[in-house]
Design a protein around this motif. Structure first.
Motif, short mmCIF file in Angstrom:
data_model
loop_
_atom_site.label_atom_id
_atom_site.label_comp_id
_atom_site.label_asym_id
_atom_site.label_seq_id
_atom_site.Cartn_x
_atom_site.Cartn_y
_atom_site.Cartn_z
N GLU A 51 30.54 50.95 35.31
CA GLU A 51 29.10 50.77 35.12
C GLU A 51 28.54 49.68 36.03
OE1 GLU A 51 28.98 50.01 30.83
OE2 GLU A 51 30.90 51.02 30.90
N VAL A 52 29.27 48.59 36.19
CA VAL A 52 28.81 47.46 36.99
C VAL A 52 29.90 47.07 37.97
CG1 VAL A 52 27.93 45.10 36.94
CG2 VAL A 52 27.44 46.64 35.03
N SER A 53 29.53 46.83 39.21
CA SER A 53 30.53 46.51 40.22
C SER A 53 30.87 45.03 40.20
CB SER A 53 29.99 46.89 41.59
OG SER A 53 30.87 46.47 42.61
N LEU A 54 32.09 44.73 40.64
CA LEU A 54 32.50 43.35 40.84
C LEU A 54 32.31 42.94 42.30
CD1 LEU A 54 35.86 43.26 38.83
CD2 LEU A 54 33.65 42.42 38.11
N ASP A 55 31.55 43.72 43.05
CA ASP A 55 31.44 43.51 44.50
C ASP A 55 30.93 42.12 44.86
OD1 ASP A 55 30.53 46.89 45.55
OD2 ASP A 55 32.44 45.97 45.04
N HIS A 56 30.08 41.54 44.02
CA HIS A 56 29.53 40.24 44.38
C HIS A 56 30.59 39.15 44.38
CE1 HIS A 56 29.58 40.28 40.01
NE2 HIS A 56 29.47 38.98 40.00
N LEU A 57 31.79 39.47 43.86
CA LEU A 57 32.87 38.49 43.85
C LEU A 57 33.84 38.71 45.02
CD1 LEU A 57 33.78 38.35 40.05
CD2 LEU A 57 32.51 36.67 41.36
N LEU A 58 33.68 39.79 45.77
CA LEU A 58 34.64 40.11 46.82
C LEU A 58 34.44 39.20 48.04
CD1 LEU A 58 34.70 44.00 46.75
CD2 LEU A 58 36.06 42.40 45.43
N VAL A 59 35.54 38.70 48.58
CA VAL A 59 35.44 37.86 49.76
C VAL A 59 36.29 38.39 50.91
CG1 VAL A 59 34.92 35.76 48.49
CG2 VAL A 59 37.29 36.34 48.92
N GLU A 60 37.25 39.24 50.62
CA GLU A 60 38.12 39.73 51.69
C GLU A 60 38.66 41.11 51.34
OE1 GLU A 60 42.52 38.75 53.65
OE2 GLU A 60 41.56 37.33 52.30
N ARG A 61 38.46 42.06 52.19
CA ARG A 61 38.99 43.40 51.98
C ARG A 61 40.38 43.48 52.59
NH1 ARG A 61 37.74 47.41 48.66
NH2 ARG A 61 35.57 46.84 48.95
N VAL A 62 41.38 43.83 51.76
CA VAL A 62 42.76 43.93 52.25
C VAL A 62 42.97 45.30 52.88
CG1 VAL A 62 45.18 43.90 51.57
CG2 VAL A 62 43.58 42.29 50.53
N ASP A 63 42.58 46.34 52.22
CA ASP A 63 42.59 47.68 52.81
C ASP A 63 41.47 48.47 52.16
OD1 ASP A 63 43.47 48.58 50.33
OD2 ASP A 63 45.56 48.69 50.93
N GLY A 64 41.51 49.77 52.26
CA GLY A 64 40.41 50.58 51.75
C GLY A 64 40.23 50.52 50.25
N GLU A 65 41.26 50.11 49.51
CA GLU A 65 41.17 50.16 48.06
C GLU A 65 41.38 48.81 47.39
OE1 GLU A 65 43.80 53.09 46.54
OE2 GLU A 65 43.05 54.68 47.82
N VAL A 66 41.91 47.84 48.10
CA VAL A 66 42.26 46.57 47.50
C VAL A 66 41.46 45.45 48.15
CG1 VAL A 66 44.13 44.94 46.99
CG2 VAL A 66 44.59 47.40 47.04
N ALA A 67 40.96 44.53 47.33
CA ALA A 67 40.19 43.39 47.84
C ALA A 67 40.62 42.14 47.10
CB ALA A 67 38.70 43.63 47.65
N VAL A 68 40.41 40.99 47.74
CA VAL A 68 40.66 39.69 47.12
C VAL A 68 39.34 39.14 46.62
CG1 VAL A 68 41.53 37.36 47.46
CG2 VAL A 68 42.63 39.26 48.63
N LEU A 69 39.30 38.71 45.37
CA LEU A 69 38.08 38.15 44.80
C LEU A 69 37.99 36.67 45.12
CD1 LEU A 69 38.18 39.83 41.27
CD2 LEU A 69 37.29 40.73 43.42
N ALA A 70 36.79 36.14 44.93
CA ALA A 70 36.59 34.72 45.16
C ALA A 70 37.49 33.88 44.26
CB ALA A 70 35.12 34.36 44.92
N SER A 71 37.83 34.43 43.11
CA SER A 71 38.71 33.72 42.17
C SER A 71 40.16 33.68 42.64
CB SER A 71 38.66 34.41 40.81
OG SER A 71 39.13 35.73 40.92
N GLY A 72 40.48 34.52 43.63
CA GLY A 72 41.87 34.63 44.08
C GLY A 72 42.58 35.83 43.49
#
Length: 348
Positions: A51-72
């Motif tokens: 329903e709601v994205s966590l995109d505003h926390l993303l800081v680094e895209r590892v690949d097409g499906e995995v990302a690192v959040l600002a929290s680590g």
């Protein structure tokens, strides 16, 4: 020599399931949790139709499906099925392609039935060898829960299968006492808390598995959900409230206790028949068994037709040697389950 495998929960990564009906605050809760230091070494798996994205926390895209959040934390989406996603995450971790993580949080969609995910973690060898079910956490929207529980069986089932229930948006209603009592009727063993805007200490949310490696102890009563309906100190037994709605009255929770050691063949045949005849209505079954010929307790845990292979604990946690089995069912009375047990013993 025991016929049962030893419990290896401490060697497996804990997986906690965050579920709850549409708009109940799952993602708000996740966003807040991920800001806590205690959760920073987590991997978060969300449905791509969330329903709601966590995109505003993303800081680094590892690949097409995995990302690192600002929290680590690591974040990924379910592209095909959960089993494939979890296995891919573990492979990436082992290869050093993503930062290490010690916990996985899975957020479902609001209409999801949590049972298949629990079953996956209980008895899929490609997953359960590396992961263990820790906590089923369900958010409940105080402003809309009554209507949802009246009309949506998915909402009822999310509540019935939970280890932890979080009442959200309580600031929008004048009183949550009636909702609290209704949740207690549906799931007498779950811990119930209120949470404002997702703010809650994660220390009180997780650790609902049988063995907590941090405490290095077994809390049998907690794991079995053996607690009172309203803090009376009595074990949870079968409960009905025929004044409530049909979804509610079909859900029953009760515990069976056996003073004498049990025969495993009799128990396994009894449970096998229950799974075959009424598997769809066995919402959750948990048990600690004292079996003939076994020095340590044997643990059983199942949802619907799928049960985790029984495991042996290292030792009994206290002097209580009774076998105790908790059932959360839909339309199966305590008397019916006991009658099947007695019939099996007489036939043997």
């Amino acid at each position: 020599m025991s016929l049962f495998e030893n419990d290896k929960s401490a060697e497996r990564l804990p997986v906690s399931l965050i579920t709850g009906f549409l708009g109940s605050g799952k993602t708000t809760l996740l966003n807040r949790l991920l800001r806590h230091d205690a959760v920073k070494d987590s991997a978060v798996v969300i449905n791509e139709y969330g329903e709601v994205s966590l995109d505003h926390l993303l800081v680094e895209r590892v690949d097409g499906e995995v990302a690192v959040l600002a929290s680590g934390c690591i974040c990924c989406t379910i592209r095909s099925d959960l089993e494939e996603t979890l296995r891919a995450l573990l492979v990436k971790r082992d290869r050093g392609e993503v930062p290490p993580f010690r916990r996985i949080l899975v957020e479902t969609t609001g209409l999801a039935d949590p049972a298949p995910i629990v079953q996956l973690l209980l008895n899929n060898p490609l997953v359960s060898h590396f992961l263990r079910l820790d906590t089923v956490l369900t958010t409940v929207d105080a402003a809309n829960a009554v209507h949802q529980l009246d009309h949506q069986y998915e909402a009822v089932k999310q509540v019935a299968l939970a280890d932890r229930l979080l009442i959200t948006k309580s600031d929008l209603v004048s009183n949550t006492a009636a909702l609290y009592q209704r949740l207690r009727r549906l799931n007498p063993g779950a811990r119930i808390d209120s949470v404002m805007h997702g703010e809650i200490d994660p220390a009180g949310l997780f650790g609902a598995g049988l063995v907590d490696p941090e405490k290095k102890a077994v809390d049998v009563g907690r794991w079995l959900n053996e607690q009172a309906f309203a803090g009376s100190g009595e074990p949870a037994h079968e409960h009905h409230d025929h004044a409530h709605h049909s979804h509610d009255t079909s859900i029953t929770s009760f515990m069976l206790e056996f003073d004498e050691p049990l025969d495993w063949m009799a128990v396994s045949q009894w449970l096998a028949y229950l799974r075959s005849a009424r598997g769809e209505d066995l919402l959750r079954v948990k048990g600690i068994l004292n079996l003939r010929g076994e020095q340590s307790p044997i643990v059983i845990h199942g949802v619907h037709h799928v049960f985790h292979p029984p495991v042996a604990l290292a030792e009994w946690p206290d002097a209580d040697r009774r076998s105790r089995i908790v059932f959360i069912t839909r339309g199966i009375a305590r008397e019916e389950v006991l009658a099947l047990w007695q019939a099996g013993r007489e036939a043997a």
